[in-house]
Design a protein around this motif. Structure first.
Motif, PDB file in Angstrom:
ATOM      1  N   LEU A  33     -15.941 -24.341  36.683  1.00  0.00           N
ATOM      2  CA  LEU A  33     -15.966 -24.405  38.144  1.00  0.00           C
ATOM      3  C   LEU A  33     -14.523 -24.370  38.634  1.00  0.00           C
ATOM      4  O   LEU A  33     -13.747 -25.290  38.374  1.00  0.00           O
ATOM      5  N   VAL A  34     -14.158 -23.277  39.329  1.00  0.00           N
ATOM      6  CA  VAL A  34     -12.764 -23.047  39.715  1.00  0.00           C
ATOM      7  C   VAL A  34     -12.574 -23.336  41.205  1.00  0.00           C
ATOM      8  O   VAL A  34     -13.337 -22.847  42.051  1.00  0.00           O
ATOM      9  N   VAL A  98     -14.220 -34.392  40.847  1.00  0.00           N
ATOM     10  CA  VAL A  98     -13.838 -33.849  39.540  1.00  0.00           C
ATOM     11  C   VAL A  98     -14.550 -34.617  38.430  1.00  0.00           C
ATOM     12  O   VAL A  98     -15.075 -34.029  37.468  1.00  0.00           O
ATOM     13  N   GLU A  99     -14.601 -35.936  38.580  1.00  0.00           N
ATOM     14  CA  GLU A  99     -15.291 -36.766  37.585  1.00  0.00           C
ATOM     15  C   GLU A  99     -16.779 -36.435  37.536  1.00  0.00           C
ATOM     16  O   GLU A  99     -17.379 -36.373  36.464  1.00  0.00           O
ATOM     17  N   TRP A 100     -17.363 -36.204  38.734  1.00  0.00           N
ATOM     18  CA  TRP A 100     -18.782 -35.817  38.772  1.00  0.00           C
ATOM     19  C   TRP A 100     -19.009 -34.529  37.988  1.00  0.00           C
ATOM     20  O   TRP A 100     -19.981 -34.410  37.224  1.00  0.00           O
ATOM     21  N   ALA A 101     -18.136 -33.540  38.193  1.00  0.00           N
ATOM     22  CA  ALA A 101     -18.288 -32.249  37.505  1.00  0.00           C
ATOM     23  C   ALA A 101     -18.279 -32.438  35.994  1.00  0.00           C
ATOM     24  O   ALA A 101     -19.158 -31.914  35.286  1.00  0.00           O
ATOM     25  N   GLU A 107     -16.843 -27.769  33.407  1.00  0.00           N
ATOM     26  CA  GLU A 107     -15.391 -27.818  33.208  1.00  0.00           C
ATOM     27  C   GLU A 107     -14.680 -27.486  34.519  1.00  0.00           C
ATOM     28  O   GLU A 107     -14.723 -26.349  34.990  1.00  0.00           O
ATOM     29  N   PRO A 108     -14.013 -28.470  35.168  1.00  0.00           N
ATOM     30  CA  PRO A 108     -13.277 -28.166  36.397  1.00  0.00           C
ATOM     31  C   PRO A 108     -11.967 -27.458  36.087  1.00  0.00           C
ATOM     32  O   PRO A 108     -11.219 -27.866  35.188  1.00  0.00           O
ATOM     33  N   VAL A 109     -11.700 -26.405  36.831  1.00  0.00           N
ATOM     34  CA  VAL A 109     -10.460 -25.635  36.648  1.00  0.00           C
ATOM     35  C   VAL A 109      -9.799 -25.525  38.016  1.00  0.00           C
ATOM     36  O   VAL A 109     -10.392 -25.006  38.959  1.00  0.00           O
TER      37      VAL A 109
END
Length: 464
Positions: A33-34, A98-101, A107-109
């Protein structure tokens, strides 16, 4: 350059992108997820959430004044309103998102994404992500700025500044009579600003029935907003640290801030879409599963404002569920049911898009606002004058309209205006989506005494 491979890459981590990524991850796929700004997106930090936090105190104060015996004052404490808004937005800290993702297996980008090839996304020019199955674009929309002389000589507010400011301007000009314009005009007026709303037509909210725009216009005036109807902005200039506005009728206003709320456009610029033969700055045309029709191979999907289909957060999330589920199913070789009522398709925007304008009075609408040209549709319109509304507020003023397909005797649309009518719209949405016959809807007895009694009165006015 670093390189990574995922099953799915989602560009844009607002509510729509988060839902699309979560649905794909729930299907067992490896998802990136960008996001180049804040995870959580426009709605969380600059739109839906903070705007409603700013509006709610004024609406509540107005409602309290309509019930004798409730001890209320005449002023709102802006500092406490801003503090509550900031609590909801986390003051812009997206660590929780971000923590939720990560907790959802995503993967947060962080960085600017551009599509640089088939199933290939490059982030900040040096990190290449490859998708085995699909890329989903969920980048939302950005404000549209009109070509007004002198506008480039000042720093006007957009919706972001209007929802995040922490000081009440002495005078605020608002250009535009759409949802953002009327909501922010009323919010800042109740917070103590002198507000001037400049609209080109006779009334705001021109896409809704005239009675809705008239009621909101009256509510704005009651809140102290000065509505300049049948007008426009001919020019802007900076004068001694303030902004002078020249209206199309030749009159002039001097304000401390100018909010330009003249619409939004899909955020497709800078995504590398030109490499795929697609126009930047234009909506991505998708089918009901979210697949971008003009790109061969079936690997590019989109959902939300970026498609131009139904630019509302709840509709974008709905479309994202369909797109995410479709991508996950296809990746696993499972069948995708493309029928209109399948979970793999988003068809509600064809006939049943609900929306609420959170002014005082509220406007809640879904489906058609008027009869279809050349049809046998019938419009029924009545005042909201039932025991429930009378008890809800002294002098309750509201109106309701339904549009009925007389051949099938089902609802096609409903519009409600009045205090606290937002909670009526979902019942109308269910009736429209479910194509509930009016003869059956007649047996859905509204509780007494509630504003929902208006349903009984509408059906009686229709002739049941």
């Amino acid at each position: 350059m670093s390189a990574q491979t995922f099953d799915v890459i989602v560009i844009g981590a607002g509510p729509v992108g988060e839902v699309a990524a979560e649905r794909a991850a729930r299907g067992g796929l490896k998802v990136a997820l960008v996001e180049h700004e804040r995870f959580g997106g426009e709605c969380s930090y600059w739109a839906c959430i903070p705007s409603k936090a700013l509006l709610r105190p004024g609406n509540l104060l107005a409602a309290a004044k309509r019930v004798p015996g409730v001890p209320v004052g005449d002023r709102i404490d802006p500092e406490r309103v801003f503090a509550r808004r900031d609590w909801f937005t986390g003051k812009g800290d997206d660590a929780g998102q971000v923590e939720w993702a990560r907790g959802a297996g995503i993967e947060p980008v962080r960085g600017h994404a551009a599509i640089t090839g088939e199933r290939e996304v490059t982030v900040d020019g040096d990190r290449v992500l490859t998708a085995r199955h699909a890329v989903l674009v969920c980048t939302g929309s950005v404000p549209s700025t009109p070509p007004i002389p002198g506008l480039d000589t000042i720093r006007p507010w957009g919706s972001r500044e209007a929802t995040s400011a922490s000081a009440v301007p002495g005078a605020l000009g608002v250009l535009g009579g759409g949802v953002v314009g009327v909501e922010m005009a009323q919010a800042w007026a109740t917070l103590g600003a002198e507000v001037h709303l400049i609209i080109t037509g006779e009334r705001p909210l021109p896409r809704l029935p005239a009675f809705a725009g008239d009621a909101v216009s009256a509510g704005l005036r009651d809140a102290g907003v000065r509505v300049h109807a049948n007008s426009g902005l001919a020019g802007v200039s900076a004068v001694d640290g303030r902004t002078e506005l020249e209206l199309t009728d030749g009159s002039r206003l001097v304000v401390d801030e100018l909010l330009v709320a003249t619409g939004r456009r899909p955020a497709t610029t800078g995504l590398g879409l030109d490499r795929l033969g697609l126009a930047e700055g234009k909506p991505l045309d998708v089918d009901d599963t979210g697949r971008v029709s003009a790109v061969d191979g079936g690997w590019l999907y989109a959902a939300g404002d970026v498609t131009g289909r139904a630019p509302l957060t709840h509709q974008g999330k709905y479309a994202a569920r369909a797109a995410g589920d479709t991508v996950a199913a296809l990746a696993k070789g499972e069948p995708v049911d493309a029928a209109p009522w399948s979970r793999f398709t988003a068809t509600a925007d064809h006939h049943a898009v609900p929306q609420v304008v959170f002014t005082d009075p509220e406007v809640a609408a879904v489906g058609l606002a008027d009869a279809r040209a050349g049809s046998a549709d019938r419009v029924v319109e009545i005042d909201i004058a039932v025991a429930g509304s009378s008890l809800h507020a002294d002098g309750y003023a509201g109106r309701a309209r339904i549009v009925v397909d007389t051949e099938r005797e089902v609802l096609l649309g409903a519009t409600f205006v009045g205090q606290d009518v937002a909670e009526l719209v979902h019942a109308a949405t269910v009736a429209i989506v479910g194509e509930v016959p009016l003869s059956r809807l007649w047996h859905a007895t509204p509780a007494f005494p509630t504003i929902s009694e208006v349903w009984l009165r509408l059906l009686e006015a229709y002739g049941l």
